[in-house]
Design an enzyme around this catalytic site. Sequence first.
Site, PDB file in Angstrom:
ATOM      1  N   VAL A  73     -10.952   2.921  -3.510  1.00  0.00           N
ATOM      2  CA  VAL A  73     -10.546   2.442  -4.845  1.00  0.00           C
ATOM      3  C   VAL A  73     -11.511   1.339  -5.242  1.00  0.00           C
ATOM      4  O   VAL A  73     -11.655   0.334  -4.529  1.00  0.00           O
ATOM      5  CB  VAL A  73      -9.094   1.917  -4.844  1.00  0.00           C
ATOM      6  CG1 VAL A  73      -8.746   1.355  -6.217  1.00  0.00           C
ATOM      7  CG2 VAL A  73      -8.113   3.024  -4.464  1.00  0.00           C
ATOM      8  N   ASP A 124       0.847  -1.197   0.000  1.00  0.00           N
ATOM      9  CA  ASP A 124       0.000   0.000   0.000  1.00  0.00           C
ATOM     10  C   ASP A 124       0.880   1.243   0.000  1.00  0.00           C
ATOM     11  O   ASP A 124       1.897   1.302   0.696  1.00  0.00           O
ATOM     12  CB  ASP A 124      -0.922  -0.017   1.222  1.00  0.00           C
ATOM     13  CG  ASP A 124      -2.072   0.962   1.090  1.00  0.00           C
ATOM     14  OD1 ASP A 124      -3.215   0.496   0.952  1.00  0.00           O
ATOM     15  OD2 ASP A 124      -1.837   2.188   1.104  1.00  0.00           O
ATOM     16  N   ASN A 165     -12.902  -3.418   2.446  1.00  0.00           N
ATOM     17  CA  ASN A 165     -13.835  -2.292   2.575  1.00  0.00           C
ATOM     18  C   ASN A 165     -14.750  -2.265   1.364  1.00  0.00           C
ATOM     19  O   ASN A 165     -14.288  -2.436   0.234  1.00  0.00           O
ATOM     20  CB  ASN A 165     -13.051  -0.979   2.666  1.00  0.00           C
ATOM     21  CG  ASN A 165     -12.192  -0.907   3.910  1.00  0.00           C
ATOM     22  OD1 ASN A 165     -12.575  -1.404   4.967  1.00  0.00           O
ATOM     23  ND2 ASN A 165     -11.022  -0.303   3.790  1.00  0.00           N
ATOM     24  N   HIS A 223     -10.176  -5.304  -3.403  1.00  0.00           N
ATOM     25  CA  HIS A 223      -8.852  -5.559  -2.825  1.00  0.00           C
ATOM     26  C   HIS A 223      -8.975  -6.039  -1.393  1.00  0.00           C
ATOM     27  O   HIS A 223      -9.838  -5.604  -0.642  1.00  0.00           O
ATOM     28  CB  HIS A 223      -7.965  -4.314  -2.902  1.00  0.00           C
ATOM     29  CG  HIS A 223      -8.613  -3.053  -2.396  1.00  0.00           C
ATOM     30  ND1 HIS A 223      -9.510  -2.347  -3.158  1.00  0.00           N
ATOM     31  CD2 HIS A 223      -8.504  -2.400  -1.226  1.00  0.00           C
ATOM     32  CE1 HIS A 223      -9.930  -1.296  -2.461  1.00  0.00           C
ATOM     33  NE2 HIS A 223      -9.342  -1.303  -1.278  1.00  0.00           N
TER      34      HIS A 223
HETATM   35  P1  5GP Z   1      -9.763   1.319   0.348  1.00  0.00           P
HETATM   36  O1  5GP Z   1      -9.882   2.599   1.128  1.00  0.00           O
HETATM   37  O2  5GP Z   1     -10.464   1.429  -0.983  1.00  0.00           O
HETATM   38  O3  5GP Z   1     -10.162   0.097   1.117  1.00  0.00           O
HETATM   39  O4  5GP Z   1      -8.216   1.105   0.097  1.00  0.00           O
HETATM   40  C1  5GP Z   1      -7.527   1.665  -0.978  1.00  0.00           C
HETATM   41  C2  5GP Z   1      -6.061   1.595  -0.609  1.00  0.00           C
HETATM   42  O5  5GP Z   1      -5.303   1.799  -1.778  1.00  0.00           O
HETATM   43  C3  5GP Z   1      -5.630   2.676   0.401  1.00  0.00           C
HETATM   44  O6  5GP Z   1      -5.084   2.052   1.548  1.00  0.00           O
HETATM   45  C4  5GP Z   1      -4.596   3.498  -0.378  1.00  0.00           C
HETATM   46  O7  5GP Z   1      -3.522   3.937   0.427  1.00  0.00           O
HETATM   47  C5  5GP Z   1      -4.151   2.538  -1.466  1.00  0.00           C
HETATM   48  N1  5GP Z   1      -3.733   3.173  -2.700  1.00  0.00           N
HETATM   49  C6  5GP Z   1      -4.400   4.164  -3.355  1.00  0.00           C
HETATM   50  N2  5GP Z   1      -3.733   4.501  -4.472  1.00  0.00           N
HETATM   51  C7  5GP Z   1      -2.631   3.707  -4.529  1.00  0.00           C
HETATM   52  C8  5GP Z   1      -1.558   3.591  -5.462  1.00  0.00           C
HETATM   53  O8  5GP Z   1      -1.483   4.281  -6.485  1.00  0.00           O
HETATM   54  N3  5GP Z   1      -0.605   2.674  -5.193  1.00  0.00           N
HETATM   55  C9  5GP Z   1      -0.651   1.876  -4.073  1.00  0.00           C
HETATM   56  N4  5GP Z   1       0.340   1.014  -3.901  1.00  0.00           N
HETATM   57  N5  5GP Z   1      -1.656   1.954  -3.175  1.00  0.00           N
HETATM   58  C10 5GP Z   1      -2.632   2.863  -3.400  1.00  0.00           C
END
Ligand code: 5GP
Length: 114
Positions: free
Chosen positions: A96, A30, A87, A100
């Site tokens: 996103v 992440d 999530n 995931h």
């Molecule tokens: P969510 O909030 O949708 O459950 O998690 C999305 C995760 O993706 C977040 O923890 C965020 O830090 C991570 N993330 C967002 N954009 C990127 C990216 O461009 N590269 C990486 N490696 N992680 C990302």
Amino acid sequence: MTACIFCKIVSNELHAKIVYRDEQVTAFRDIHPLAPVHILIIPNRHILSVNELTPEDEPLIGHLFTVARQLVKQEGIDKSGYRLIVNTGAHGGQTVFHLHLHLIGGQRMRHPMG
Ligand code: 5GP
Ligand code: ZN
């Protein structure tokens, strides 16, 4: 062309610290880690969220957990413990919209869930 950042990581259009990859899934660190170990495990195929899963996806979802199992061993946190989190939607805090599995560990989790 896709606007999805995780699809771009799968296709190598966007750089990520990839820790595992096969024909079904990709795992990478992440960008904003919440703990010493914070890995995202994603299906290579674009699936928006848990809401879009079908019974045909059961082997794929099982595989996400098998990969998580390998990674916790690799990262040395199998004994100390960890969290696996998916999530979903606004209330779930999904930011996103490509399914995931968060693998978070390496320290005691400070916050209760919910
Ligand atoms: P969510 O909030 O949708 O459950 O998690 C999305 C995760 O993706 C977040 O923890 C965020 O830090 C991570 N993330 C967002 N954009 C990127 C990216 O461009 N590269 C990486 N490696 N992680 C990302
Ligand atoms: Zn995607």
